[in-house]
Motif scaffolding. Structure first.
Motif, short mmCIF file in Angstrom:
data_model
loop_
_atom_site.label_atom_id
_atom_site.label_comp_id
_atom_site.label_asym_id
_atom_site.label_seq_id
_atom_site.Cartn_x
_atom_site.Cartn_y
_atom_site.Cartn_z
N ALA A 159 101.33 73.64 -12.51
CA ALA A 159 100.51 73.09 -13.60
C ALA A 159 100.48 71.57 -13.57
N GLU A 160 101.48 70.95 -12.96
CA GLU A 160 101.54 69.48 -12.84
C GLU A 160 101.21 69.03 -11.43
N GLY A 161 100.50 69.87 -10.68
CA GLY A 161 100.13 69.52 -9.32
C GLY A 161 101.29 69.59 -8.35
N GLY A 162 102.39 70.20 -8.77
CA GLY A 162 103.55 70.32 -7.91
C GLY A 162 104.53 69.15 -8.01
N GLN A 178 98.19 59.72 -5.47
CA GLN A 178 97.07 58.82 -5.21
C GLN A 178 95.82 59.69 -5.01
N ALA A 179 95.07 59.84 -6.11
CA ALA A 179 93.91 60.73 -6.09
C ALA A 179 92.81 60.17 -5.19
N THR A 180 92.25 61.03 -4.36
CA THR A 180 91.17 60.65 -3.46
C THR A 180 89.96 61.51 -3.76
N ASP A 181 88.87 60.87 -4.19
CA ASP A 181 87.64 61.60 -4.52
C ASP A 181 86.85 61.92 -3.26
N GLN A 196 92.43 71.14 -0.45
CA GLN A 196 93.77 71.27 -1.03
C GLN A 196 94.77 71.73 0.02
N ASP A 197 94.35 72.66 0.87
CA ASP A 197 95.23 73.13 1.94
C ASP A 197 95.53 72.01 2.91
N MET A 198 94.53 71.18 3.21
CA MET A 198 94.74 70.05 4.11
C MET A 198 95.76 69.08 3.54
N PHE A 199 95.62 68.75 2.26
CA PHE A 199 96.57 67.83 1.64
C PHE A 199 97.97 68.44 1.60
N LEU A 200 98.05 69.74 1.35
CA LEU A 200 99.35 70.41 1.30
C LEU A 200 100.06 70.33 2.64
N PRO A 248 98.68 60.77 -0.99
CA PRO A 248 97.28 61.15 -1.23
C PRO A 248 97.16 62.60 -1.69
N VAL A 249 96.37 62.82 -2.73
CA VAL A 249 96.07 64.16 -3.23
C VAL A 249 94.57 64.22 -3.52
#
Length: 371
Positions: free
Chosen positions: A238-241, A288-291, A314-318, A362-363
């Motif tokens: 819920a908090e993005g991990g 660090q949010a990336t649009d 999301q899988d790539m960022f993970l 980066p997320v």
């Protein structure tokens, strides 16, 4: 070349052929439901079971294919154990009359479904009483956000029946999966260590229930220090991990500010295994949010495709992201190309994603799709 295990059909055919080739005198053919056919099929079935058992034995003989208690045994040889499920904990607050309190052991209903037990008497001030509590059951379902509804399971004198979650319930984690456990076991065999290498600190952190990823930065806070960044992707989904707490050291180390929340849990666990001299500080990465803007989708600019693109990113960022890690353009190009869209253009970002501050990770930020 791997051994090709015979199929049941092949074993049946082989058994019948053995009969016809002279296994039994004066037999040149057999009927489908004859006694000989039934016997050969039964023997073929037994042989097939034996092959299966030998196949299973071979899998348990090495850690990279072992399962269940055999994988646990391989892990135990390296001091790696399956992470148990843990219960989330936090605090709740209720309006009160006068100086009334909620006693320890009181059952609280969280979010209308989960139950928690207060672990100490509440503290009352200014018409509000706050009590620490722990979920009655284990698992990530117990991670409840601050502000959620909390209800007394039975009335307490002078205390309003409904209240709220004062501090988020965190730390709840499901039992570790076999794949996750196997990955840690294999890491232990590949990096025997145990002397305080970066791989050791990473392994010690990931052995804590709920921790799914960890990164180690030697001398991150000066000479003789070790900084460990952790993520709890499932427990804190819920908090993005991201860990819920404050950065710091173990409560046993007086040389630095003591951590709280998830960071303290990890720091105290690592303290039990780390060498005596390093200062170990456990930190949460800085999101660090990336649009992303995906254009030229044409008729494929649908909610379903947007969901696929979001899942791929999301899988790539993970897989690739981490504190201080730069992600290059080919990574998200490959991720989106794998979806199989007829046409698209990635308008933004148009260059490598570079962390802007120390510890930044980066997320995925806002995803915009255009026709």
């Amino acid at each position: 070349m791997p051994y090709a295990r015979p199929t049941l059909t092949q074993l049946r055919q082989q058994a019948l052929q053995d009969v016809l080739d002279g296994g039994i005198s004066n037999v040149s053919a057999v009927l489908r439901f004859s006694v000989i056919t039934v016997i050969t099929y039964a023997l073929a079935g037994l042989a097939w079971l034996h092959y299966g058992y030998l196949d299973w034995i071979a899998k348990q003989a090495v850690p990279w294919t072992a399962t269940d208690e055999y994988l646990a045994a391989w892990g135990a040889l390296k001091g790696i154990y399956l992470k148990d499920a843990t219960a989330a904990s936090g605090s709740v607050t209720f309006a009160v009359t006068g100086t009334n309190i909620i006693p320890a052991g009181t059952t609280i209903i969280l979010g209308g479904a989960l139950s928690a037990i207060t672990t100490a008497d509440s503290v009352t001030a200014n018409g509000q009483t706050v009590a620490p509590a722990e979920c009655s059951s284990t698992g990530s379902a117990g991670n409840i956000a601050a502000g959620s509804l909390a209800t007394l399971s039975s009335p307490v004198e002078g205390v309003q029946t409904t209240g709220t979650v004062a501090t988020a319930f965190t730390g709840g984690a499901d039992i570790e999966t076999q794949d996750e456990f196997r990955s840690r076991v294999l890491d232990a065999y590949q990096n025997p260590g145990g002397y305080g290498t970066a791989a050791d600190y990473k392994g010690w952190a990931e052995a804590v229930a709920g921790v799914t990823r960890a990164w180690v930065v030697p001398n991150g806070f000066g000479s003789g220090s070790v900084v460990i960044y952790v993520m709890l992707d499932d427990a804190n989904a819920a908090e993005g991990g991201f860990p819920q707490g404050t950065d710091g050291a173990s409560s046993n180390d007086t040389r630095y500010t003591t951590a709280t929340g998830d960071q303290l849990t990890v720091a105290n666990a690592v303290w039990q295994k780390e060498p005596a001299t390093p200062l170990v500080v456990v930190c949460a990465p800085i999101a660090q949010a990336t649009d992303f803007v995906i254009s030229d989708l044409g008729d494929e600019n649908t909610d379903a495709n947007k969901a696929l693109i979001k899942s791929a990113l999301q899988d790539m960022f993970l897989r690739l992201s981490g504190p201080g890690v730069t992600i290059h353009e080919n990574a998200w190009q490959e991720a989106i190309a794998a979806i199989g869209l007829a046409s698209y253009d990635i308008t933004s970002p148009n260059g490598p994603i570079v962390p802007t501050v120390a510890g930044a990770m980066p997320v995925l930020g806002t995803l915009t799709t255009e026709s």
